[in-house]
Write an enzyme that holds these catalytic residues in place. Sequence first.
Site, PDB file in Angstrom:
ATOM      1  N   VAL A   1      14.697  60.961  -1.380  1.00  0.00           N
ATOM      2  CA  VAL A   1      15.767  61.199  -0.421  1.00  0.00           C
ATOM      3  C   VAL A   1      17.069  60.547  -0.906  1.00  0.00           C
ATOM      4  CG1 VAL A   1      15.234  59.162   1.006  1.00  0.00           C
ATOM      5  CG2 VAL A   1      16.309  61.155   2.059  1.00  0.00           C
ATOM      6  N   CYS A   2      18.178  61.198  -0.593  1.00  0.00           N
ATOM      7  CA  CYS A   2      19.510  60.628  -0.807  1.00  0.00           C
ATOM      8  C   CYS A   2      20.314  60.931   0.451  1.00  0.00           C
ATOM      9  CB  CYS A   2      20.159  61.181  -2.079  1.00  0.00           C
ATOM     10  SG  CYS A   2      20.554  62.936  -2.016  1.00  0.00           S
ATOM     11  N   ARG A   3      21.613  61.043   0.347  1.00  0.00           N
ATOM     12  CA  ARG A   3      22.431  61.321   1.532  1.00  0.00           C
ATOM     13  C   ARG A   3      22.267  62.764   2.013  1.00  0.00           C
ATOM     14  NH1 ARG A   3      27.698  63.213   2.508  1.00  0.00           N
ATOM     15  NH2 ARG A   3      28.535  62.436   4.467  1.00  0.00           N
TER      16      ARG A   3
ATOM     17  N   GLY B   1      20.707  65.452  -0.256  1.00  0.00           N
ATOM     18  CA  GLY B   1      19.662  66.189  -0.964  1.00  0.00           C
ATOM     19  C   GLY B   1      20.012  66.575  -2.385  1.00  0.00           C
TER      20      GLY B   1
ATOM     21  N   MET C   1      19.249  61.990   4.095  1.00  0.00           N
ATOM     22  CA  MET C   1      19.330  61.090   5.246  1.00  0.00           C
ATOM     23  C   MET C   1      20.196  61.675   6.355  1.00  0.00           C
ATOM     24  SD  MET C   1      17.198  58.690   4.862  1.00  0.00           S
ATOM     25  CE  MET C   1      17.651  57.669   6.265  1.00  0.00           C
TER      26      MET C   1
END
Length: 108
Positions: A60-62, A64, A88
């Site tokens: 996961v990141c901010r 995708g 996220m």
Amino acid sequence: MPSPVPCVDVADLPGDAVLLDVREPPEWAAGHAPHARHVPLGELAERLDEVPLDATVYVVCRSGVRSAWVTAYLNANGWHAVNVDGGMQAWQASGRAMVARHGEPLVL
């Protein structure tokens, strides 16, 4: 056209998912999933030993994008990784639990 990287919606994440958060430290400190492992993208190469090989890793990141890069990299190098679609932002929008820097619940 199908995604070249396996993806999962936040709603479909298993309850016991191994979640790898690849965002930068200020993003992590602002709010993250309670049981996520934090390995920023820029540190991944030297911290690969922190990424389990014996489980599916949900990245996961901010939003995708970075996590899709990491997912592709991990899958090309022996891991089984899945990108968390929407990152996220989707996690927060779904109402899933988040914690801040020192593990306290995040109040939005």
